[in-house]
Write a protein that holds these residues in place. Structure first.
Motif, short mmCIF file in Angstrom:
data_model
loop_
_atom_site.label_atom_id
_atom_site.label_comp_id
_atom_site.label_asym_id
_atom_site.label_seq_id
_atom_site.Cartn_x
_atom_site.Cartn_y
_atom_site.Cartn_z
N PRO A 31 81.89 -53.56 15.73
CA PRO A 31 81.70 -54.38 16.92
C PRO A 31 82.73 -54.05 17.99
O PRO A 31 83.90 -53.78 17.69
N ALA A 32 82.30 -54.08 19.24
CA ALA A 32 83.17 -53.72 20.36
C ALA A 32 83.83 -54.96 20.95
O ALA A 32 83.50 -56.10 20.58
N ARG A 85 80.35 -64.92 31.49
CA ARG A 85 79.26 -64.70 30.55
C ARG A 85 77.92 -65.15 31.15
O ARG A 85 77.87 -65.92 32.11
N GLY A 86 76.83 -64.71 30.52
CA GLY A 86 75.50 -65.01 31.04
C GLY A 86 75.07 -66.44 30.76
O GLY A 86 75.67 -67.14 29.94
N ASP A 111 77.05 -59.45 27.09
CA ASP A 111 78.30 -59.21 26.35
C ASP A 111 78.05 -59.25 24.84
O ASP A 111 78.58 -58.43 24.09
N THR A 112 77.23 -60.22 24.41
CA THR A 112 76.99 -60.37 22.98
C THR A 112 76.32 -59.13 22.40
O THR A 112 76.74 -58.62 21.36
N PHE A 135 76.30 -56.18 23.73
CA PHE A 135 77.21 -55.04 23.87
C PHE A 135 78.25 -55.05 22.74
O PHE A 135 78.51 -54.01 22.13
N PHE A 136 78.80 -56.21 22.44
CA PHE A 136 79.75 -56.30 21.32
C PHE A 136 79.10 -55.81 20.02
O PHE A 136 79.74 -55.18 19.19
N SER A 137 77.81 -56.14 19.84
CA SER A 137 77.12 -55.78 18.60
C SER A 137 76.71 -54.32 18.59
O SER A 137 76.20 -53.83 17.57
N ILE A 195 69.01 -63.07 27.56
CA ILE A 195 69.99 -62.83 26.49
C ILE A 195 71.33 -62.49 27.15
O ILE A 195 71.38 -62.09 28.31
N ASP A 196 72.39 -62.65 26.38
CA ASP A 196 73.73 -62.43 26.92
C ASP A 196 74.14 -60.98 26.72
O ASP A 196 74.17 -60.47 25.59
N LEU A 228 78.42 -65.09 18.56
CA LEU A 228 78.54 -64.85 20.00
C LEU A 228 79.93 -64.36 20.39
O LEU A 228 80.21 -64.06 21.53
N ALA A 238 72.43 -67.44 29.26
CA ALA A 238 71.92 -67.61 27.89
C ALA A 238 73.07 -67.97 26.96
O ALA A 238 72.93 -68.84 26.08
N TYR A 239 74.21 -67.32 27.16
CA TYR A 239 75.40 -67.62 26.37
C TYR A 239 75.86 -69.05 26.66
O TYR A 239 76.14 -69.83 25.74
#
Lengths: 328, 237
Positions: free
Chosen positions: A225-226, A276-277, B128-129, B131-133, B125-126, A312, A279-280
């Motif tokens: 994971p990044a 953050r978006g 960042d989430t 991208f992290f995955s 959808i987010d 998340l 959706a988040y």
């Protein structure tokens, strides 16, 4: 406990309100707030519409004006305070002493909250802001244990707000210049940590490499994971070992310890993530709404929400950070 | 209103009417590349109409993207043989389909399955989430992608609705590549239900057609071979 939620635009504000936020915090589309990213944040007209949307549903809006004005150019910051007052904000979140004094003098009826960027983490500092500037609430830096927060709340006479979920900033807020060393811009003055204009991601085979300015700051092999491209979460070579020196890619989460924070006298929980978006925002707010409501009626925190929040998180991991100081 | 065209110098230009300057992407001028651009033109026209519909409904999009330096973002649906180039900066946003074999200069490549790309564009959808995955790949400068993400997030755009609102010509009038790309654009409107199957349908149809053609050719060869064998047997007799 009041649930204070982030919004980087009008759609996210509506999503936060609809998902159960008691309060939404926002910023203007400029360098006066600590999330000054391209395309993010509110114009004055959008701010008016957002405040109207929240107030129509009996929710509140706080405006973050929490960077430090440039020497000799305080105008944009004062205008932001004036605009927030004129647009009907319920509070302004401030860090700079001069700006807090200006807000108190020009808009005495407007609630003043002390931003985490002010770095007030001990009784003397907080009482100074309370007595000199009539600060109603302090957002505590992420360096205190739950026991220390409880001790502060026992005698402060000021509301405390603590970070509950999101970005895990391991440095002393308002004093971190790591980003500035590499890019010339910091969250304190420019409102950006690792400004996007200086960030590159590069795919090298299966590996993902993150670069800030001219420095490679991390390399995520394979499907690892990044994380965000901040120096505090960079991987460095020290003593011939490649490792994280300051903090790993991870998010703060107190989802499992809300009861402890309520017992410590915390007034408000802050969810980080104006960048953050929506959706988040919608998902995190809805899950925290359920968690806070469960705590308020002494029910156990719903385990599925605690687990879902972890998915998340930056790097797919979370930590209770200094609240528990698990590393000691 | 947006216009586009290919100049005599072989340079594709896309212009945002009313803008102070014109964004230009220079592309190779080999015969193959020129042919590719001709094939791509009908698809570009549709994309421009879709973008015009979106920007007319969301004037805030240009406001949020204002002030960005010129940048080109290459969008690569991981499960489709089609790529798109989004240009930002002076002149406003523009989008073109990338002809097969072309190698456009882009500041950033964005790669993910088409359903996730559309969900990202609609902020369902987010970013960042995923991208992290590592389900979303970003290769290059972050600023244009971040600005585009934030602008799309701020405007709550109905991409599917915009695609469906624009009339699309018959796929067969645009040649093989144009047919594929137009079909992809048109069928993207059904993504909510069965995106992948819908988007692959044109390619599968062509494969079926190619298969039928091959069977026909194989039968013809077999018939020809059978006739030759008969003739040889007749001569030996």
């Amino acid at each position: 406990m009041e649930l204070v939620c982030p919004a980087g635009n009008l759609a996210a504000l509506r999503a936060a309100v609809d998902a159960g936020a008691d309060t939404v915090y926002v910023g203007f589309r400029d360098e006066t707030n600590a999330r000054n990213f391209p395309g993010l944040n509110f114009s004055p007209d959008e701010m008016r519409e957002g405040i109207g949307y929240a107030h129509a549903r009996s929710r509140k809006v706080y405006v973050a004006i929490n960077t430090f004005p440039r020497a000799g150019d305080v105008g944009p910051w004062r205008r932001a305070v004036d605009d927030a007052a004129q647009l009907g904000a319920d509070a302004v979140i401030l860090a700079d002493i001069g700006l807090i004094e200006y807000a108190k003098r020009r808009h005495p009826q407007l609630r003043r909250h002390l931003s985490v960027q002010a770095g007030a983490s001990n009784r003397d500092a907080i009482e100074f802001f309370r007595d000199a500037f009539g600060v109603s609430r302090v957002v505590l830096p992420r360096v205190l244990t739950v026991a220390e927060i409880a001790a502060l709340n026992a005698s402060l006479g000021v509301e405390t707000e603590v970070f509950a979920f999101g970005g895990m900033c391991p440095m002393a807020e308002g004093r971190c210049s790591l980003s500035s060393y590499v890019t010339g811009q910091s969250p304190n003055m420019s409102g950006v940590c690792s400004p996007a204009s200086h960030v590159r991601y590069e795919q090298r085979g299966d590996d993902l490499v993150s670069r800030l300015g001219t420095f490679t700051i991390n390399r995520f092999p394979g499907r690892e994971p990044a994380g965000y491209p901040t120096l505090c979460k960079g991987r460095f070579v020290a003593h011939e070992r490649t490792m994280y020196l300051f903090e790993e890619p991870t998010s703060l989460s107190v989802a499992h310890m809300l009861g402890d924070l309520a017992a410590a006298g915390v007034s408000a929980l802050k969810i980080e993530g104006r960048q953050r978006g929506r959706a988040y925002v919608a998902e995190v707010v809805a899950r925290f709404r359920r968690l806070v409501d469960a705590v308020s009626v002494a029910h156990a925190a719903p385990g599925r929400d605690v687990e879902a929040l972890r998915r998340l998180a930056e790097g797919g991991r979370d930590t209770a950070g200094a609240y528990q100081r698990g590393w000691r | 209103m947006q216009t586009f065209g290919i100049s005599s110098a072989g340079v594709r230009q896309s212009r945002w009417a009313g803008a102070k300057s014109t964004a230009v992407v220079r592309m190779a001028t080999t015969p193959a590349a020129y042919a590719g651009r001709i094939l791509a033109a009908p698809v570009d026209a549709i994309l421009h109409r879709i973008l015009a519909a979106i920007t007319a409904q969301h004037p805030g999009l240009a406001t949020r993207l204002a002030g960005l330096p010129a940048a080109a973002v290459l969008i690569e649906p991981a499960d489709l043989p089609v790529r798109f180039l989004i240009r930002l900066g002076p002149g406003g946003p523009a989008v073109n389909v990338v002809p097969p074999g072309a190698d456009p200069r882009a500041s950033t490549r964005v790669r993910a399955p088409i359903q996730q790309l559309i969900a990202l564009a609609e902020a369902r959808i987010d970013a960042d989430t995923i991208f992290f995955s590592r389900a979303l790949t970003i290769d290059g400068d972050i600023e244009p992608v971040l600005a585009l993400r934030n602008a799309l997030e701020g405007e709550a755009i109905d991409i599917i609705g915009a695609i469906r609102s624009v009339p699309v010509p018959l796929a067969g009038s645009a040649g093989p590549f144009g047919a594929m790309a137009i079909a992809a654009v048109r069928l993207a409107g059904t993504l909510a239900a069965s995106a992948r199957a819908a988007l692959l349908a044109p390619a599968l149809d062509r494969l079926d057609q190619a298969d039928r053609t091959l069977q026909h050719i194989a039968a013809a060869i077999e018939n020809h071979g059978g006739a030759a064998r008969s003739q040889r047997r007749a001569r030996r007799a």
